[in-house]
Design a protein around this motif. Structure first.
Motif, PDB file in Angstrom:
ATOM      1  N   VAL A 290       0.848  -1.172   0.000  1.00  0.00           N
ATOM      2  CA  VAL A 290       0.000   0.000   0.000  1.00  0.00           C
ATOM      3  C   VAL A 290       0.894   1.235   0.000  1.00  0.00           C
ATOM      4  O   VAL A 290       1.795   1.350   0.825  1.00  0.00           O
ATOM      5  CB  VAL A 290      -0.860   0.016   1.289  1.00  0.00           C
ATOM      6  CG1 VAL A 290      -1.779   1.209   1.299  1.00  0.00           C
ATOM      7  CG2 VAL A 290      -1.621  -1.283   1.424  1.00  0.00           C
TER       8      VAL A 290
ATOM      9  N   VAL B 149       1.452   4.883   0.883  1.00  0.00           N
ATOM     10  CA  VAL B 149       0.822   5.800   1.822  1.00  0.00           C
ATOM     11  C   VAL B 149       1.867   6.837   2.205  1.00  0.00           C
ATOM     12  O   VAL B 149       3.051   6.536   2.283  1.00  0.00           O
ATOM     13  CB  VAL B 149       0.306   5.011   3.045  1.00  0.00           C
ATOM     14  CG1 VAL B 149       1.437   4.397   3.843  1.00  0.00           C
ATOM     15  CG2 VAL B 149      -0.575   5.827   3.936  1.00  0.00           C
TER      16      VAL B 149
ATOM     17  N   MET C 219      -4.359   7.694  15.380  1.00  0.00           N
ATOM     18  CA  MET C 219      -5.342   6.617  15.148  1.00  0.00           C
ATOM     19  C   MET C 219      -6.125   6.366  16.424  1.00  0.00           C
ATOM     20  O   MET C 219      -5.563   6.376  17.516  1.00  0.00           O
ATOM     21  CB  MET C 219      -4.622   5.308  14.818  1.00  0.00           C
ATOM     22  CG  MET C 219      -4.143   5.119  13.405  1.00  0.00           C
ATOM     23  SD  MET C 219      -5.474   4.954  12.171  1.00  0.00           S
ATOM     24  CE  MET C 219      -6.386   3.539  12.777  1.00  0.00           C
TER      25      MET C 219
ATOM     26  N   TYR D 227      -3.416  -5.931  19.048  1.00  0.00           N
ATOM     27  CA  TYR D 227      -2.214  -6.165  18.246  1.00  0.00           C
ATOM     28  C   TYR D 227      -2.068  -5.073  17.175  1.00  0.00           C
ATOM     29  O   TYR D 227      -0.980  -4.519  16.969  1.00  0.00           O
ATOM     30  CB  TYR D 227      -2.294  -7.549  17.611  1.00  0.00           C
ATOM     31  CG  TYR D 227      -1.085  -7.954  16.828  1.00  0.00           C
ATOM     32  CD1 TYR D 227       0.181  -7.993  17.414  1.00  0.00           C
ATOM     33  CD2 TYR D 227      -1.197  -8.315  15.485  1.00  0.00           C
ATOM     34  CE1 TYR D 227       1.294  -8.374  16.685  1.00  0.00           C
ATOM     35  CE2 TYR D 227      -0.087  -8.700  14.754  1.00  0.00           C
ATOM     36  CZ  TYR D 227       1.158  -8.724  15.347  1.00  0.00           C
ATOM     37  OH  TYR D 227       2.266  -9.100  14.618  1.00  0.00           O
ATOM     38  N   THR D 228      -3.179  -4.745  16.528  1.00  0.00           N
ATOM     39  CA  THR D 228      -3.140  -3.704  15.498  1.00  0.00           C
ATOM     40  C   THR D 228      -2.766  -2.351  16.103  1.00  0.00           C
ATOM     41  O   THR D 228      -1.976  -1.588  15.525  1.00  0.00           O
ATOM     42  CB  THR D 228      -4.506  -3.603  14.788  1.00  0.00           C
ATOM     43  OG1 THR D 228      -4.906  -4.908  14.367  1.00  0.00           O
ATOM     44  CG2 THR D 228      -4.436  -2.691  13.577  1.00  0.00           C
TER      45      THR D 228
ATOM     46  N   LEU E 248       0.978  -2.332  16.868  1.00  0.00           N
ATOM     47  CA  LEU E 248       1.764  -2.103  15.642  1.00  0.00           C
ATOM     48  C   LEU E 248       1.675  -0.648  15.203  1.00  0.00           C
ATOM     49  O   LEU E 248       2.661  -0.057  14.751  1.00  0.00           O
ATOM     50  CB  LEU E 248       1.249  -2.991  14.507  1.00  0.00           C
ATOM     51  CG  LEU E 248       1.498  -4.490  14.623  1.00  0.00           C
ATOM     52  CD1 LEU E 248       0.905  -5.191  13.402  1.00  0.00           C
ATOM     53  CD2 LEU E 248       2.988  -4.792  14.731  1.00  0.00           C
TER      54      LEU E 248
ATOM     55  N   MET F  77       4.686   2.188  14.717  1.00  0.00           N
ATOM     56  CA  MET F  77       4.922   2.950  13.490  1.00  0.00           C
ATOM     57  C   MET F  77       4.983   4.455  13.775  1.00  0.00           C
ATOM     58  O   MET F  77       4.900   5.268  12.860  1.00  0.00           O
ATOM     59  CB  MET F  77       3.789   2.679  12.488  1.00  0.00           C
ATOM     60  CG  MET F  77       3.783   1.278  11.904  1.00  0.00           C
ATOM     61  SD  MET F  77       2.096   0.803  11.320  1.00  0.00           S
ATOM     62  CE  MET F  77       1.966   1.859   9.843  1.00  0.00           C
TER      63      MET F  77
ATOM     64  N   SER G 255      -0.739  -7.141   9.532  1.00  0.00           N
ATOM     65  CA  SER G 255      -1.658  -6.360  10.368  1.00  0.00           C
ATOM     66  C   SER G 255      -1.383  -4.860  10.296  1.00  0.00           C
ATOM     67  O   SER G 255      -2.301  -4.054  10.474  1.00  0.00           O
ATOM     68  CB  SER G 255      -1.528  -6.771  11.831  1.00  0.00           C
ATOM     69  OG  SER G 255      -2.008  -8.073  12.008  1.00  0.00           O
ATOM     70  N   SER G 256      -0.134  -4.492  10.068  1.00  0.00           N
ATOM     71  CA  SER G 256       0.159  -3.058  10.062  1.00  0.00           C
ATOM     72  C   SER G 256      -0.442  -2.377   8.832  1.00  0.00           C
ATOM     73  O   SER G 256      -0.621  -1.153   8.817  1.00  0.00           O
ATOM     74  CB  SER G 256       1.661  -2.817  10.114  1.00  0.00           C
ATOM     75  OG  SER G 256       2.267  -3.341   8.964  1.00  0.00           O
ATOM     76  N   THR G 257      -0.767  -3.160   7.832  1.00  0.00           N
ATOM     77  CA  THR G 257      -1.394  -2.585   6.634  1.00  0.00           C
ATOM     78  C   THR G 257      -2.753  -1.982   6.952  1.00  0.00           C
ATOM     79  O   THR G 257      -3.189  -1.030   6.286  1.00  0.00           O
ATOM     80  CB  THR G 257      -1.515  -3.662   5.531  1.00  0.00           C
ATOM     81  OG1 THR G 257      -0.200  -4.137   5.233  1.00  0.00           O
ATOM     82  CG2 THR G 257      -2.147  -3.118   4.271  1.00  0.00           C
ATOM     83  N   LEU G 258      -3.426  -2.500   7.970  1.00  0.00           N
ATOM     84  CA  LEU G 258      -4.717  -1.916   8.332  1.00  0.00           C
ATOM     85  C   LEU G 258      -4.560  -0.442   8.716  1.00  0.00           C
ATOM     86  O   LEU G 258      -5.343   0.415   8.296  1.00  0.00           O
ATOM     87  CB  LEU G 258      -5.365  -2.713   9.475  1.00  0.00           C
ATOM     88  CG  LEU G 258      -6.674  -2.152  10.042  1.00  0.00           C
ATOM     89  CD1 LEU G 258      -7.698  -1.852   8.967  1.00  0.00           C
ATOM     90  CD2 LEU G 258      -7.261  -3.120  11.071  1.00  0.00           C
ATOM     91  N   THR G 259      -3.543  -0.154   9.502  1.00  0.00           N
ATOM     92  CA  THR G 259      -3.295   1.241   9.882  1.00  0.00           C
ATOM     93  C   THR G 259      -2.924   2.085   8.664  1.00  0.00           C
ATOM     94  O   THR G 259      -3.405   3.211   8.500  1.00  0.00           O
ATOM     95  CB  THR G 259      -2.189   1.312  10.957  1.00  0.00           C
ATOM     96  OG1 THR G 259      -2.667   0.662  12.141  1.00  0.00           O
ATOM     97  CG2 THR G 259      -1.820   2.748  11.297  1.00  0.00           C
ATOM     98  N   ASP G 260      -2.075   1.525   7.793  1.00  0.00           N
ATOM     99  CA  ASP G 260      -1.712   2.255   6.570  1.00  0.00           C
ATOM    100  C   ASP G 260      -2.948   2.586   5.739  1.00  0.00           C
ATOM    101  O   ASP G 260      -3.127   3.724   5.290  1.00  0.00           O
ATOM    102  CB  ASP G 260      -0.766   1.406   5.698  1.00  0.00           C
ATOM    103  CG  ASP G 260       0.657   1.393   6.226  1.00  0.00           C
ATOM    104  OD1 ASP G 260       1.051   2.346   6.932  1.00  0.00           O
ATOM    105  OD2 ASP G 260       1.383   0.429   5.928  1.00  0.00           O
ATOM    106  N   LEU G 261      -3.796   1.577   5.520  1.00  0.00           N
ATOM    107  CA  LEU G 261      -5.000   1.784   4.711  1.00  0.00           C
ATOM    108  C   LEU G 261      -5.948   2.779   5.374  1.00  0.00           C
ATOM    109  O   LEU G 261      -6.538   3.634   4.702  1.00  0.00           O
ATOM    110  CB  LEU G 261      -5.732   0.452   4.498  1.00  0.00           C
ATOM    111  CG  LEU G 261      -5.071  -0.554   3.560  1.00  0.00           C
ATOM    112  CD1 LEU G 261      -5.740  -1.927   3.714  1.00  0.00           C
ATOM    113  CD2 LEU G 261      -5.187  -0.091   2.103  1.00  0.00           C
TER     114      LEU G 261
END
Lengths: 128, 128, 128
Positions: free
Chosen positions: A2, A4, A12, A31-32, A35, A39, C112-118
């Motif tokens: 992705v 970004v 968030m 967990y999310t 992470l 970041m 899982s970190s892609t969820l935050t990116d998206l």
């Protein structure tokens, strides 16, 4: 991948409504969030409905996960990474019947209107 | 406390998917929306999946809450505070099997694409 | 009607946590995402928790809907309209016990970190 723009410095909010009644739905949000904080995203979680039960002292250790271990390790990871924990006072007292002093350390008990404040202040909100 | 720039004039959308099958998960979204509107935030709720059942005439009075009272008082509070109520037509007709004329007053029946319109128009969205 | 500035070119993310355990909660997110993409909104879905089970080959055909038909037609519609499908690898492997090669074509397995990116990249996020 992705593409970004850098997420650093963004905010968030993860909203958590599930409690120990559905163990397999409890750890992914933590967990999310962990992470996300790793970041360098300013990350908060807001616990309401049945979710405050997960933050009662000794409760997370009782939430056994199919993949092994308990929820405790995910709460610890999120806290260590700097995720801020907010607990809805109305859910805590009226629905979960837990007193604020029964909660683990490091969480802040706030009113329902704080959810709107946090949501409007965040760059993005994901609810679970 | 949460530091936030003034929420007045901002727009919040609350998405509601839970119906009378889980009474304890029904009032927090309405209460949060009512508070949001009281903070002079332009507040909308979108009801889909099982949630439109809560807006059938006479239904909210049947949703008894553990803390006492029924869901009716929360719907009334949200409406009095100016929350706008949108109901997904597809969920209403296909899943809930309710005709629009069976709903309480003050709600607007709209298509599924309205959810995307409302979400993109809002400053923040919280789903329940 | 809802007044909204043109949604074209905006980005929506739909987060999906429900799997085949609750069939009637599976199709609205896919339908809404399909409509969103049809409005020329850049639309993504992120599947986690039990939701990746819906994307196992042959699974959606088994999810029968009360309104008739199966979930398959909604997945097809969303894909044809250009919705991008992301699957959480941790949920897929640890919770759903599905290997990536067992998934239908056209989906991307991500961390899982892609969820935050998206979520941070989207103009709005709706979770189900």
């Amino acid at each position: 991948m992705v593409e970004v723009s850098s997420p650093e410095g963004k905010k968030m909010l993860f909203v958590m409504t599930t409690g120990p009644e559905d163990p397999e739905k409890t750890y992914a949000p933590l967990y999310t969030a962990a992470l996300s904080a790793a970041m360098e995203v300013d990350t908060s979680m807001y616990f309401l409905m049945h979710a405050p039960k997960l933050l009662k002292k000794g409760a997370a250790e009782q939430v056994k996960l199919k993949k092994g271990g308990t929820l405790k390790q995910f709460i610890d990871m999120a806290m260590q990474n700097g995720v801020k924990f907010y607990v809805c006072e109305e859910s805590l007292v009226d629905l979960c019947e837990i007193r604020p002093e029964e909660l683990v350390g490091g969480v802040k008990v706030v009113g329902s209107s704080t959810l709107t404040d946090l949501a409007l202040d965040a760059d993005s909100v994901v609810s679970f």
